[in-house]
Design a protein around this motif. Sequence first.
Motif, PDB file in Angstrom:
ATOM      1  N   TYR A  66      11.298   8.743 -48.306  1.00 33.78           N
ATOM      2  CA  TYR A  66      10.443   9.537 -47.425  1.00 33.78           C
ATOM      3  C   TYR A  66       9.321   8.696 -46.815  1.00 33.78           C
ATOM      4  O   TYR A  66       8.788   7.787 -47.456  1.00 33.78           O
ATOM      5  CB  TYR A  66       9.821  10.705 -48.195  1.00 33.78           C
ATOM      6  CG  TYR A  66      10.856  11.603 -48.832  1.00 33.78           C
ATOM      7  CD1 TYR A  66      11.805  12.260 -48.063  1.00 33.78           C
ATOM      8  CD2 TYR A  66      10.893  11.769 -50.216  1.00 33.78           C
ATOM      9  CE1 TYR A  66      12.762  13.074 -48.641  1.00 33.78           C
ATOM     10  CE2 TYR A  66      11.841  12.580 -50.806  1.00 33.78           C
ATOM     11  CZ  TYR A  66      12.783  13.222 -50.020  1.00 33.78           C
ATOM     12  OH  TYR A  66      13.729  14.022 -50.596  1.00 33.78           O
ATOM     13  N   GLY A  96       7.649  14.075 -47.349  1.00 38.27           N
ATOM     14  CA  GLY A  96       8.425  14.532 -48.482  1.00 38.27           C
ATOM     15  C   GLY A  96       7.959  13.856 -49.764  1.00 38.27           C
ATOM     16  O   GLY A  96       7.577  12.685 -49.762  1.00 38.27           O
ATOM     17  N   ARG A  98       8.991  12.876 -53.619  1.00 37.14           N
ATOM     18  CA  ARG A  98      10.078  12.743 -54.588  1.00 37.14           C
ATOM     19  C   ARG A  98       9.595  13.190 -55.964  1.00 37.14           C
ATOM     20  O   ARG A  98       8.497  12.814 -56.401  1.00 37.14           O
ATOM     21  CB  ARG A  98      10.536  11.278 -54.615  1.00 37.14           C
ATOM     22  CG  ARG A  98      11.758  11.005 -55.426  1.00 37.14           C
ATOM     23  CD  ARG A  98      12.203   9.571 -55.223  1.00 37.14           C
ATOM     24  NE  ARG A  98      11.075   8.645 -55.096  1.00 37.14           N
ATOM     25  CZ  ARG A  98      11.192   7.331 -55.134  1.00 37.14           C
ATOM     26  NH1 ARG A  98      12.380   6.779 -55.277  1.00 37.14           N
ATOM     27  NH2 ARG A  98      10.140   6.564 -55.011  1.00 37.14           N
ATOM     28  N   ASP A 268      13.796  17.982 -53.120  1.00 36.27           N
ATOM     29  CA  ASP A 268      12.413  17.513 -53.030  1.00 36.27           C
ATOM     30  C   ASP A 268      11.653  18.354 -52.003  1.00 36.27           C
ATOM     31  O   ASP A 268      12.173  18.625 -50.907  1.00 36.27           O
ATOM     32  CB  ASP A 268      12.367  16.042 -52.603  1.00 36.27           C
ATOM     33  CG  ASP A 268      12.937  15.129 -53.668  1.00 36.27           C
ATOM     34  OD1 ASP A 268      12.799  15.447 -54.856  1.00 36.27           O
ATOM     35  OD2 ASP A 268      13.533  14.096 -53.300  1.00 36.27           O
ATOM     36  N   THR A 270       8.561  19.183 -49.226  1.00 35.53           N
ATOM     37  CA  THR A 270       7.812  18.477 -48.183  1.00 35.53           C
ATOM     38  C   THR A 270       6.473  19.175 -48.009  1.00 35.53           C
ATOM     39  O   THR A 270       6.409  20.401 -47.811  1.00 35.53           O
ATOM     40  CB  THR A 270       8.586  18.490 -46.849  1.00 35.53           C
ATOM     41  OG1 THR A 270       9.835  17.824 -47.026  1.00 35.53           O
ATOM     42  CG2 THR A 270       7.784  17.786 -45.765  1.00 35.53           C
TER      43      THR A 270
END
Length: 348
Positions: A66, A96, A98, A268, A270
């Motif tokens: 990301y 995003g 993780r 994941d 965002t």
Amino acid sequence: MNRFSLLVAGCGIAWTIAAGAKPPTPDLPPLEQVAAAIEAHPTVSGARAGIGLEEANRRRLIAGPYETSARVMAQSRHDSISSRNLGEWDFILERGLRLPGKTALDQRLGEQAVDQARLAVGDARHEAGRTLLRMWFGWLKAATQAGHWEAQRRLLARQSEVMARRVHLGDAPRQEAWLAEAALAQAEVALAQAAMRVEIAAGELSTSYPQVKLPLAIPLTEPAALGNSAAYWLARIAEHNHELALARGEALRRRTAAERARAERTPDPTFGVRVGSERAGAERVVGLVLAIPFAGPQRAAAQDAAIAQTEIAERHAAAVERRLAAESAAIYAAASRAHSGWRLAQAG
């Protein structure tokens, strides 16, 4: 079986014995030349480049997939009451995130890939050394055979001269002289063929490993008998075999990739920040943005594929281990039996 066949048949064992011998074996090239030749071999230098590639991939995995992104939207709203066009805009900054478990798995995957690349360098060195050993003893065998044929030719040349003198003196029939001349001609043909084999073997070795210098003469020594049991050598070969280590490492990496695919079943999120202006600045907007994708069948299929790849890698590692055990046992048997055969041939 002569000593060259013995050493080439058990090349892995013979090289280990020779490298560990305390005085240096005189019928092997100097170790400094061998080390330089192996390190300069294209397969080894290519494998070393693979370490840099996997280290870059490790950094990529640690950084994550990301990046921060920005979105700007502009629009115009028409107010029917005032008959005015009101300018509006939105600015969204998002990224995003993780999940922590995925970060640790990605780091482990990157480290395992680097370890595999380092093992690949060791495997390339091992194969380059095996090829060098085979070429060296191929040249040495050809040169020794050429020397034997040269000695045989000189002997037959003297015999032919003696036989011609005896025929001239009437002490032997001319047929004996013809036979001696035919034997000399056959020896000269065999010598020419042996010289050709020497030239081919020397050219192959010098081209493949230019750092190894071919000496004018090599003192031949007796091959050393294997001083340890079969179990000792089989364990040592398995311990230092890069092919087996690579197969086991690949199975481990696939297991980690399967864990990573299982973790990916949880998407994941965002996160973002939104700033906006509406109705020509009459209204200001500040807010947070949260986006969570829904896991679908694609993620489940990816996990199933990763599990199947893990099973394939584990079966491959087991097959490599079984094959290497059989090959190592055969090499040990050939090397140990060939030494007895060489002694009988020398006595003969």
